[in-house]
Scaffold this active site. Sequence first.
Site, PDB file in Angstrom:
ATOM      1  N   GLY A 150       0.834  -1.206   0.000  1.00 49.50           N
ATOM      2  CA  GLY A 150       0.000   0.000   0.000  1.00 49.50           C
ATOM      3  C   GLY A 150       0.863   1.246   0.000  1.00 49.50           C
ATOM      4  O   GLY A 150       2.099   1.181  -0.025  1.00 49.50           O
ATOM      5  N   PHE A 151       0.203   2.372   0.068  1.00 52.33           N
ATOM      6  CA  PHE A 151       0.888   3.662   0.006  1.00 52.33           C
ATOM      7  C   PHE A 151       1.896   3.815   1.163  1.00 52.33           C
ATOM      8  O   PHE A 151       3.102   3.979   0.926  1.00 52.33           O
ATOM      9  CB  PHE A 151      -0.193   4.748   0.008  1.00 52.33           C
ATOM     10  N   ILE A 152       1.452   3.695   2.389  1.00 50.29           N
ATOM     11  CA  ILE A 152       2.373   3.902   3.518  1.00 50.29           C
ATOM     12  C   ILE A 152       3.317   2.702   3.652  1.00 50.29           C
ATOM     13  O   ILE A 152       4.524   2.857   3.851  1.00 50.29           O
ATOM     14  CB  ILE A 152       1.600   4.140   4.836  1.00 50.29           C
ATOM     15  N   ASP A 183       0.617  -8.779   1.189  1.00 51.33           N
ATOM     16  CA  ASP A 183      -0.429  -7.857   0.728  1.00 51.33           C
ATOM     17  C   ASP A 183      -1.345  -8.613  -0.230  1.00 51.33           C
ATOM     18  O   ASP A 183      -0.868  -9.376  -1.066  1.00 51.33           O
ATOM     19  CB  ASP A 183       0.206  -6.652   0.000  1.00 51.33           C
ATOM     20  N   GLY A 231      -3.527  -2.049  -2.407  1.00 51.96           N
ATOM     21  CA  GLY A 231      -2.107  -1.824  -2.704  1.00 51.96           C
ATOM     22  C   GLY A 231      -1.806  -2.251  -4.131  1.00 51.96           C
ATOM     23  O   GLY A 231      -2.675  -2.774  -4.827  1.00 51.96           O
ATOM     24  N   LEU A 291      -0.117  -3.157   8.956  1.00 51.86           N
ATOM     25  CA  LEU A 291      -0.764  -2.038   8.258  1.00 51.86           C
ATOM     26  C   LEU A 291      -1.963  -2.489   7.426  1.00 51.86           C
ATOM     27  O   LEU A 291      -2.724  -1.647   6.949  1.00 51.86           O
ATOM     28  CB  LEU A 291       0.235  -1.341   7.305  1.00 51.86           C
ATOM     29  N   TYR A 348     -15.616   2.297  10.035  1.00 44.49           N
ATOM     30  CA  TYR A 348     -14.148   2.297   9.937  1.00 44.49           C
ATOM     31  C   TYR A 348     -13.541   2.674  11.289  1.00 44.49           C
ATOM     32  O   TYR A 348     -12.643   1.988  11.801  1.00 44.49           O
ATOM     33  CB  TYR A 348     -13.681   3.277   8.856  1.00 44.49           C
TER      34      TYR A 348
END
Length: 348
Positions: A10-12, A31, A36, A76, A150
């Site tokens: 993913g991004f982070i 992942d 992602g 994450l 969420y």
Amino acid sequence: MRVLITGGAGFIGSHLAEELLKKGYEVAVLDDLSTGSEANLQSLRGNPGFSFTRGSVLEEGVLSPLVRECDVVFHLAARVGVESIIRHPLGGLEVNIHGTEMVLRLAHKSGSKPVIFTSSSDVYGKNSEVPLKEGDCIKLETVYSNRWSYSCSKAAGEFLAMAYWKEKGLPVLILRLFNTVGPRQTGRYGMVIPRFITQALSGEAITVFGTGTQRRCFASVKDVVGAMVRLLETLVGSGPATFGHVFNLGSDEELSINELAEKVKVITHSASPIRHVSYEEAYGEDFEDIQRKVPNLERLRQFISYNPKYDIDTILKETAEYHRRNPSSLPKSGSGEPLLHASRAGRR
Ligand code: UDP
């Protein structure tokens, strides 16, 4: 030290993988590529310290050996983005709660491996008595609106992590990430900066939801992953007193979404108009936005040195540059498209 990053494509996660490899750690990424992408990991391929497994944290058979073979887990993996959660609340709840429980259980079973769980500023819910401190009340809302699922799922993950720490002695840290932004973040799940930048670069209207007076603090992903690695270095291996903590992580420099839209226009030299869109049009009925999110960063600074290097202008310039170089990230839809038409879960 071998670090497992769930959600590492993913991004982070991909920025974190890069930073850890640079510092000489071995990195295993798990992942399922639901949000992602392998492209995020392209620069890491061929690095002998790096490995990638495609799979979900819900698959015990896949996760178990990865946890067994690592020394520490950065957890994450999660369904992200207000928009995607409103659309698919069940998937979010499953991954964010059951997936987190699975990671904690296997870490406990594999010899009590430390787990650093990335939670979210969303757990503060409607508490806008800023700056928000880690011990402050979490104000969550009605179950009739998918919007809060969420926040609730991340809060449940935190309660699980704390329970594993208190009852089983599993070394856990909880990081509440505030709005983290930068290259590789996609606007597909609703995040505001990639959306504004791609709208501005393609000449579409910049869509500000609500009045635009809601405020956020945006931190560069580089500052954020730098702090994550420093926390790992400072805390893991330095004894039980450092575990069982929650840390806010982000920037505490606030700006309104209207100000953000103006800045994006200037930085990208865009002629795009700024269009205000009602929340109902953007997210469907029953949506309530969080008005302000500002972290109190005192606790983080008691443990590590933390002075973000990137201000909002630098972040926007760098992110705009990334989207210019990756035109496939630009939206294909017309400017009048709502973000989604959420189906109504019910009425209060
Ligand atoms: N937002 C907006 N236009 C967009 C996307 C988001 O005005 O195209 C607003 C959104 O309603 C919120 C803020 O920008 O008030 C930040 O949204 P994001 O989803 O990035 O972060 P979060 O709300 O989870 O902090």
